[in-house]
Each structure stands twice: as C-alpha cells, then as structure tokens.
Design a protein around this motif. Structure first.
Motif, PDB file in Angstrom:
ATOM      1  N   UNK A  63       0.839  -1.212   0.000  1.00  0.00           N
ATOM      2  CA  UNK A  63       0.000   0.000   0.000  1.00  0.00           C
ATOM      3  C   UNK A  63       0.872   1.259   0.000  1.00  0.00           C
ATOM      4  N   UNK A  64       1.964   1.229   0.758  1.00  0.00           N
ATOM      5  CA  UNK A  64       2.871   2.376   0.811  1.00  0.00           C
ATOM      6  C   UNK A  64       3.520   2.639  -0.546  1.00  0.00           C
ATOM      7  N   UNK A  65       3.894   1.575  -1.268  1.00  0.00           N
ATOM      8  CA  UNK A  65       4.448   1.755  -2.610  1.00  0.00           C
ATOM      9  C   UNK A  65       3.390   2.367  -3.528  1.00  0.00           C
ATOM     10  N   UNK A  66       2.198   1.805  -3.485  1.00  0.00           N
ATOM     11  CA  UNK A  66       1.128   2.288  -4.360  1.00  0.00           C
ATOM     12  C   UNK A  66       0.774   3.741  -4.080  1.00  0.00           C
ATOM     13  N   UNK A  67       0.712   4.093  -2.800  1.00  0.00           N
ATOM     14  CA  UNK A  67       0.281   5.430  -2.409  1.00  0.00           C
ATOM     15  C   UNK A  67       1.412   6.462  -2.408  1.00  0.00           C
TER      16      UNK A  67
END
Length: 107
Positions: A63-67
């Motif tokens: 999620x951190x990579x995506x966001x």
C-alpha cells in the motif's frame, strides 16, 4: 496398529482443512514474479525475497508503494493501478510461500 490407524485417519481428515488455508495464486502475480519470483525467491539482483515475509508487513509495504509513502518509482508504477483486494491477495500469496534453504545461506 489401532493407534497408527487413528493417527492416519486424523491426518487424512486434517489435510483438506490445511489446503483451504493456502491462498490461491493471485491473478496479478505475473508482474511481481518477474523480479520477486512466483514463489517469492528473487529473480534479479537487488530484488528482495518475499517468501515467508509477515503478512501485515507485506500489506503495508504494498500500500505504501502504491500510495507513494515509499518512494520507489518502479514499484509505484508496477502496483499503482492495483486495488486493496489485489494487494491483499499478493501479500497473502507471498507470506504463505516458504523461504528456500539456499536463500538462508546467501548474503
């Protein structure tokens, strides 16, 4: 002999329950597998092994990579369009994989 039969019957009954817990292969695995391997064993230098990582860690990292909280352009591009459900399926898949014994001996 009776004890052996009871143990065998117990294992036979437990096997389907164990199989249900195993995650199915994610539909979106292909792009991840190019670098991290289908079973979570890195295919290219510099890519980390994902096999056996903690589920909560993988969920948050994806999620951190995506966001954009983790600023790695390649990862953001690779998983940018994926939904929370897709990311969860990938995290479940990789966390359920076993780390190979050779990976434990590599630097």
């Amino acid at each position: 002999m009776r004890t052996v039969l009871i143990a065998a019957l117990g294992l036979t009954c437990a096997m389907p329950a164990l199989a249900v817990d195993a995650p199915s292969k994610p539909v979106r695995l292909g792009l991840c597998a190019a670098c991290h391997g289908e079973t979570g064993m890195a295919q290219i230098p510099g890519a980390p092994n994902l096999a056996g990582q903690r589920l909560d860690y993988l969920r948050k990292a994806l999620r951190d990579y995506r966001d954009g909280s983790r600023d790695v352009p390649l990862m953001r591009a690779a998983i940018g369009p994926l939904s929370d459900a897709d990311l969860d399926q990938l995290a479940r898949w990789y966390s359920a994989q076993s780390l190979s014994p050779q990976a434990l001996t590599q630097p």
